[in-house]
Scaffold this motif. Structure first.
Motif, PDB file in Angstrom:
ATOM      1  N   VAL A   8      -2.201  -4.188  -3.774  1.00  0.00           N
ATOM      2  CA  VAL A   8      -3.035  -4.614  -2.540  1.00  0.00           C
ATOM      3  C   VAL A   8      -4.134  -5.627  -2.406  1.00  0.00           C
ATOM      4  CG1 VAL A   8      -4.106  -3.767  -0.411  1.00  0.00           C
ATOM      5  CG2 VAL A   8      -2.090  -2.467  -1.506  1.00  0.00           C
ATOM      6  N   PHE A   9      -4.955  -5.180  -3.576  1.00  0.00           N
ATOM      7  CA  PHE A   9      -5.912  -6.069  -4.009  1.00  0.00           C
ATOM      8  C   PHE A   9      -5.800  -6.840  -5.307  1.00  0.00           C
ATOM      9  CE2 PHE A   9      -7.447  -2.263  -1.527  1.00  0.00           C
ATOM     10  CZ  PHE A   9      -7.619  -2.886  -0.430  1.00  0.00           C
ATOM     11  N   CYS A  56       0.715  -0.980  -0.056  1.00  0.00           N
ATOM     12  CA  CYS A  56       0.141   0.107   0.059  1.00  0.00           C
ATOM     13  C   CYS A  56       0.712   1.366  -0.047  1.00  0.00           C
ATOM     14  CB  CYS A  56      -0.959  -0.064   1.304  1.00  0.00           C
ATOM     15  SG  CYS A  56      -1.875   1.448   1.339  1.00  0.00           S
ATOM     16  N   ILE A  57       0.376   2.204  -0.769  1.00  0.00           N
ATOM     17  CA  ILE A  57       1.171   3.592  -0.762  1.00  0.00           C
ATOM     18  C   ILE A  57       0.206   4.703  -0.010  1.00  0.00           C
ATOM     19  CG2 ILE A  57       2.674   3.120  -2.596  1.00  0.00           C
ATOM     20  CD1 ILE A  57       0.588   4.698  -4.297  1.00  0.00           C
ATOM     21  N   GLU A  58      -0.902   4.289   0.665  1.00  0.00           N
ATOM     22  CA  GLU A  58      -1.805   5.244   1.126  1.00  0.00           C
ATOM     23  C   GLU A  58      -2.241   6.333   0.253  1.00  0.00           C
ATOM     24  OE1 GLU A  58       1.349   5.094   2.620  1.00  0.00           O
ATOM     25  OE2 GLU A  58       0.985   3.393   3.767  1.00  0.00           O
ATOM     26  N   CYS A  59      -2.960   5.896  -0.894  1.00  0.00           N
ATOM     27  CA  CYS A  59      -3.507   6.974  -1.742  1.00  0.00           C
ATOM     28  C   CYS A  59      -4.974   7.137  -1.452  1.00  0.00           C
ATOM     29  CB  CYS A  59      -3.307   6.397  -3.387  1.00  0.00           C
ATOM     30  SG  CYS A  59      -4.452   4.815  -3.537  1.00  0.00           S
ATOM     31  N   TYR A  60      -5.526   6.217  -0.717  1.00  0.00           N
ATOM     32  CA  TYR A  60      -6.756   6.220  -0.392  1.00  0.00           C
ATOM     33  C   TYR A  60      -7.787   6.276  -1.342  1.00  0.00           C
ATOM     34  CZ  TYR A  60      -5.525   7.867   4.331  1.00  0.00           C
ATOM     35  OH  TYR A  60      -4.801   7.964   5.686  1.00  0.00           O
ATOM     36  N   ARG A  61      -7.376   5.656  -2.538  1.00  0.00           N
ATOM     37  CA  ARG A  61      -8.573   5.367  -3.320  1.00  0.00           C
ATOM     38  C   ARG A  61      -9.505   4.466  -3.220  1.00  0.00           C
ATOM     39  NH1 ARG A  61      -6.101   4.527  -9.465  1.00  0.00           N
ATOM     40  NH2 ARG A  61      -5.272   6.781 -10.004  1.00  0.00           N
ATOM     41  N   CYS A  62      -8.988   3.309  -2.361  1.00  0.00           N
ATOM     42  CA  CYS A  62      -9.947   2.309  -2.131  1.00  0.00           C
ATOM     43  C   CYS A  62     -11.125   2.636  -1.156  1.00  0.00           C
ATOM     44  CB  CYS A  62      -9.290   1.102  -1.631  1.00  0.00           C
ATOM     45  SG  CYS A  62      -8.061   1.754  -0.105  1.00  0.00           S
ATOM     46  N   PHE A 118      -5.699  -0.382   5.551  1.00  0.00           N
ATOM     47  CA  PHE A 118      -6.905  -0.299   4.821  1.00  0.00           C
ATOM     48  C   PHE A 118      -7.430  -1.931   4.869  1.00  0.00           C
ATOM     49  CE2 PHE A 118      -4.299   3.120   3.229  1.00  0.00           C
ATOM     50  CZ  PHE A 118      -5.532   4.035   3.156  1.00  0.00           C
ATOM     51  N   CYS A 155      -7.165   0.469  -7.048  1.00  0.00           N
ATOM     52  CA  CYS A 155      -5.867   0.239  -6.279  1.00  0.00           C
ATOM     53  C   CYS A 155      -4.695   0.438  -7.293  1.00  0.00           C
ATOM     54  CB  CYS A 155      -5.756  -0.910  -5.523  1.00  0.00           C
ATOM     55  SG  CYS A 155      -4.232  -0.873  -4.548  1.00  0.00           S
ATOM     56  N   PRO A 156      -3.791   1.526  -7.191  1.00  0.00           N
ATOM     57  CA  PRO A 156      -2.797   1.655  -8.168  1.00  0.00           C
ATOM     58  C   PRO A 156      -1.819   0.729  -8.153  1.00  0.00           C
ATOM     59  CG  PRO A 156      -2.850   3.312  -6.424  1.00  0.00           C
ATOM     60  CD  PRO A 156      -4.031   2.482  -6.211  1.00  0.00           C
ATOM     61  N   THR A 157      -1.912  -0.274  -6.947  1.00  0.00           N
ATOM     62  CA  THR A 157      -0.777  -1.189  -6.529  1.00  0.00           C
ATOM     63  C   THR A 157      -1.566  -2.537  -6.412  1.00  0.00           C
ATOM     64  OG1 THR A 157      -0.649  -1.388  -4.244  1.00  0.00           O
ATOM     65  CG2 THR A 157       0.081   0.722  -4.907  1.00  0.00           C
TER      66      THR A 157
HETATM   67  S1  SF4 Z   1      -5.941   1.965  -3.234  1.00  0.00           S
HETATM   68 FE1  SF4 Z   1      -4.282   0.519  -2.685  1.00  0.00          FE
HETATM   69  S2  SF4 Z   1      -2.567   1.621  -2.594  1.00  0.00           S
HETATM   70 FE2  SF4 Z   1      -4.205   3.179  -2.281  1.00  0.00          FE
HETATM   71  S3  SF4 Z   1      -4.776   3.335  -0.045  1.00  0.00           S
HETATM   72 FE3  SF4 Z   1      -5.954   1.652  -0.872  1.00  0.00          FE
HETATM   73  S4  SF4 Z   1      -4.816  -0.287  -0.488  1.00  0.00           S
HETATM   74 FE4  SF4 Z   1      -3.361   1.667  -0.519  1.00  0.00          FE
END
Ligand code: SF4
Ligand code: SF4
Ligand code: FES
Ligand code: FES
Lengths: 651, 157
Positions: A202-203, A148-154, A178, A198-200
């Motif tokens: 994580v999911f 996770c890079i803490e972008c808060y998109r999710c 998250f 999620c840009p990475t």
């Molecule tokens: S969308 Fe992915 S990278 Fe961004 S906060 Fe949520 S889990 Fe982290």
């Protein structure tokens, strides 16, 4: 309209447009993680730095959160901005496990792309990394929080956009996490979008992990065939297996997202039990042999029983092409009956929608989102058109009043992502002069008068359909006099049927001869038919579908038909006994194993020819011919004006 | 399970708020006072009082450092490690506290008396190094003063 200059290019954008979007409009992509066009601005990742050289603001700014203003001179390539972005990436990557080789996101990962694009390619940090415990989030989504890079998109998607409450962000500072309160399956019927958003990594999609990389996939623009909303998707295939299905943007239909049914309900496409071979009297045979036999059987049946006791039955699983040819096939066998629907209520509903809706009164996504008053009428929204629930939520958040009209005993079975007032009748819904009101009616039984009444009110209408392409079924039923099979059967008017992707319940065909059956799945009719013709599904064929609002959309073949390579039957490896692992057949052959399926409309065209009709190369003729060049990557076209006053389909 | 009187009082608190979320911190603090820390059960109770999901309460609970999601000692020591206190050697004070109490940061003394936690600026920058013990603020700390305070707080029980 603010005018600004970005990297020496003059740009003019609508007020409120961010600098990031303004740059995008002239083809400049500023690296970004937290920015997503469908979500509110968070400015959380700090990646999108640009330098303002002149104008009302100066210096380094976050371009996603900066509204474009007159006189701005923006540089996206200024060394200071570049350096800032490089350092931000480096810090976002500090705790990242650098595990791309074992990450299913690899190759389709925004983090990979922008890390490299941002100029961070060598790790300097030697300290310990923060690590997390992952959670079990159900059978469809895998959780890997360390990425996770803490972008808060999710969380912005899950809670704000989709109204879910069981997933969110906990902790603070370096411990931001998250996930859920406790382990367990995600509850939102839109949870699968976390994979896309999620840009990475994580999911990731648990149902298709570790099968192939992005560059291995075969994919093409497609349209979801689970309900009549017709959301745009891109099925990703590998070696004749649909591995994943992802959402595809269409601002007129589904925005950026799709529901979980569209994404995860795909097992039937890959099912090794799918009927793959043509059959004649229980034994496999060549496809053309089966077509000859079917044509002969139809001729014989008509000679013995008369054409009017034969019904050609399709369903809303057919493409528009298939439906049009079904009508032509019925016409070739002069006097035979034509059915796109089995149930009488469904036919009435779809035909009423085809009759009552027009360019002006048919509401689409944006009408719902912008409505001030919405009535849900006799409808199970989460079942019949899940994605529209998100459109209603958007309207609700903007202050619209939502009413659930209890005129029909269909309950709102699943939790809806908005609150509503239950009323007994439509009259109680205060549509103010019809201004921006929308009635969303379900596909269930409704009496025709009521539908007329609905259409004559000032509000715009959504009439959800009982199947993915049922609107086309309604339009063609009107055009060619389609009847409901159950009614014909119970009136004893039918002695035989020819089925094309029709789901006839066993009880209805007890006393009916199934002359031939073409389908991509098995059912009561297939079991009874002496001639069986396997057809392709929507992932293996080109076709057109018409959604609830009358929008025709083209879907493209995303892969060739045939058995998935994985788990292929040993007989294709030149051995009847050995369970062979995952290796291509060692026997030389030209055809794809189990790849004999044909598109339903082509099967019909061949039958028409055998029965003495014309040769048909193009199914979209007459007034439908305007859809011939429909671009699968377009937003689709509404058919109302297209069909108006035009000569009917020639045949 | 919380007693009926507490439940009634909290319901009234929630009812008087313009939005339920606004009352969340009060509700969590009361429940924490009742249980000693904010237990999983308390999170669920807070959720049902506030009309939120347990996750949404957890989001708030884990954000605030004075809401404890794990068991703590009778009194919690929050010792500031932000910039002003750092300038006047809060590190020394923290080391002293660790040694004196025989715990690491986050730990609870064997007798269950104190839990030691670092915290952000408490607004006592002029009086740094600063800490609070069981909610009572203390400034201008020296090792000797810390010893005195701990002794006094121990006796106060
Ligand atoms: S969308 Fe992915 S990278 Fe961004 S906060 Fe949520 S889990 Fe982290
Ligand atoms: S709402 Fe309907 S068309 Fe859209 S993704 Fe879901 S099932 Fe498919
Ligand atoms: S994209 Fe602008 S701060 Fe994240
Ligand atoms: S920095 Fe310690 S109280 Fe402000």
């Amino acid at each position: 309209m603010p005018k600004l200059i970005i990297d020496d290019i003059p740009v003019e954008v609508a007020p409120g447009t961010s600098v990031l979007e303004a740059a995008r409009s002239v083809g400049i992509t500023i690296p970004h993680f937290c920015y997503h066009p469908a979500l509110a601005i968070a400015a959380a990742c700090r990646l999108c730095a640009v330098k303002l050289l002149d104008g009302p603001v100066k210096g380094i700014q976050m371009s996603c959160a900066l509204p474009a203003q007159d006189g701005m001179v923006v540089s996206t390539t200024d060394p200071e901005a570049l350096r800032m972005r490089q350092l931000v990436i480096e810090w976002l990557m500090i705790n990242h496990p650098h595990d791309c080789p074992v990450c299913d996101e690899g190759g389709e990962c925004l983090l990979q792309d922008f890390t490299i694009a941002g100029g961070h390619s060598r790790r300097r940090y030697q300290g310990k990394k923060r690590t997390f415990q992952n959670q079990y989030l159900g059978e469809t989504i895998h959780h890997e929080m360390n990425r996770c890079i803490e972008c808060y998109r999710c969380v912005r998607f899950y809670q704000d956009y989709a109204g879910g409450t069981d997933f969110g962000v906990t902790g603070s500072a370096g411990r931001v996490y998250f996930g859920r309160f406790q382990e367990g399956a995600l509850e939102s019927p839109f949870s699968g979008n976390l994979v896309d958003i999620c840009p990475t990594g994580v999911f990731t999609d648990k149902t298709g992990r570790f099968r192939a990389r992005y560059w291995d996939y075969q994919f093409a623009p497609s349209v979801c065939q689970h309900c009549s909303v017709g959301c745009n998707t891109a099925p990703q295939n590998f070696q004749r297996e649909t591995i994943k299905i992802v959402g595809r943007r269409n601002d007129q239909v589904n925005g950026w997202f799709i529901c979980d049914r569209a994404r995860f309900d795909k097992g039937y496409l890959n099912d090794p039990q799918r009927p793959r071979e043509a059959r004649l009297d229980g034994a496999t045979c060549g496809y053309d042999v089966a077509i000859d036999a079917a044509a002969k059987a139809i001729g014989k049946f008509v000679a013995q029983n008369g054409a009017e006791s034969l019904a050609f039955v399709g369903s809303s699983r057919l493409s528009l092409e298939g439906m049009i040819l079904l009508a032509q096939l019925a016409r070739t066998v002069d006097g035979a009956r034509l059915c796109y629907f089995t149930d009488g209520g469904e036919l009435t509903g779809s035909a009423a929608a085809a009759r009552l809706l027009n360019e002006k009164n048919s509401a689409y996504l944006r009408d719902i989102e912008k409505a001030e008053c919405i009535a849900l009428y006799a409808l199970d929204l989460m079942e019949e058109g899940p994605m529209l629930a998100l459109a209603v939520r958007k309207a609700f958040l903007a202050g619209a009043q939502i009413y659930l009209v209890d005129g029909d005993p269909i309950p709102a079975r699943e939790k809806l992502p908005f609150t509503f007032t239950a009323v007994a009748t439509l009259d109680e819904v205060p549509f103010e002069g019809g201004g921006r009101g929308v009635v969303i009616a379900g596909a269930g039984k409704k009496d025709a008068d009521l539908l007329d009444q609905l259409a004559s009110g000032g509000a715009k209408l959504v009439m959800l359909q009982p199947g993915p392409n049922a609107m086309a079924g309604g339009l063609l039923s009107l055009e060619f006099g389609g009847q409901a099979f159950s009614e014909l059967a119970s009136a004893g008017k039918i002695k035989g049927v020819v089925c094309f992707e029709a789901d006839l319940p066993e009880g209805l065909i007890v006393d009916v001869e199934v002359v031939a059956c073409a389908d991509w799945r098995t059912g009561a009719a297939a079991a009874k038919a002496p001639v069986f013709l396997p057809t392709t599904t929507w992932v293996e064929s080109d076709g057109t579908a018409i959604n609830y609002e009358g929008r025709a959309q083209r879907f493209q073949r995303t892969r060739v038909p045939g058995l998935p390579l994985r788990g292929l039957d040993p007989k294709y490896y030149g051995s009847t006994a050995d369970a062979v692992a995952e290796h291509p057949p060692r026997v030389h052959r030209k055809e794809v194993p189990g790849g004999a399926e044909r598109d339903a409309w082509r099967v019909m065209a061949q039958l028409i020819e055998r029965l003495g009709g014309r040769t048909i190369e193009e199914p979209l003729t007459g007034r439908w011919s305007k859809l011939k060049d429909l671009d699968p990557e377009s937003e689709g076209v509404r058919v109302f004006n297209l069909l108006q006053g035009d000569p009917r389909t020639d045949s | 399970m919380i007693p009926e009187t507490l439940k009634k009082a909290l319901e009234a608190r929630v009812a008087s708020a313009i939005t339920a979320r606004e009352a969340a911190v009060d509700v969590m603090k009361e429940l924490q006072a009742h249980y000693g820390w904010l237990t999983d059960e308390a999170v669920e109770e807070a959720a049902s009082l506030l009309g939120l999901s347990p996750l949404q309460v957890e989001e708030l609970a884990t954000f605030y450092e004075m809401i404890y999601r794990r068991p703590v000692g009778k009194k919690v020591i929050h010792v500031c490690d932000s910039i002003s206190c750092w300038c006047v050697d809060c590190d020394g004070i923290i080391e002293h506290l660790k040694e004196k109490l025989g715990v690491a940061l986050g730990g609870t003394t064997a007798d269950g008396m104190f839990t030691l936690l670092p915290c952000c600026c408490m607004g006592m920058c002029g009086d740094g190094p600063a800490m609070s013990v069981g909610g009572i603020p203390y400034g201008k700390l020296t090792p000797e003063l810390v010893d005195e305070i701990l002794e006094m707080e121990r006796q106060k029980i």
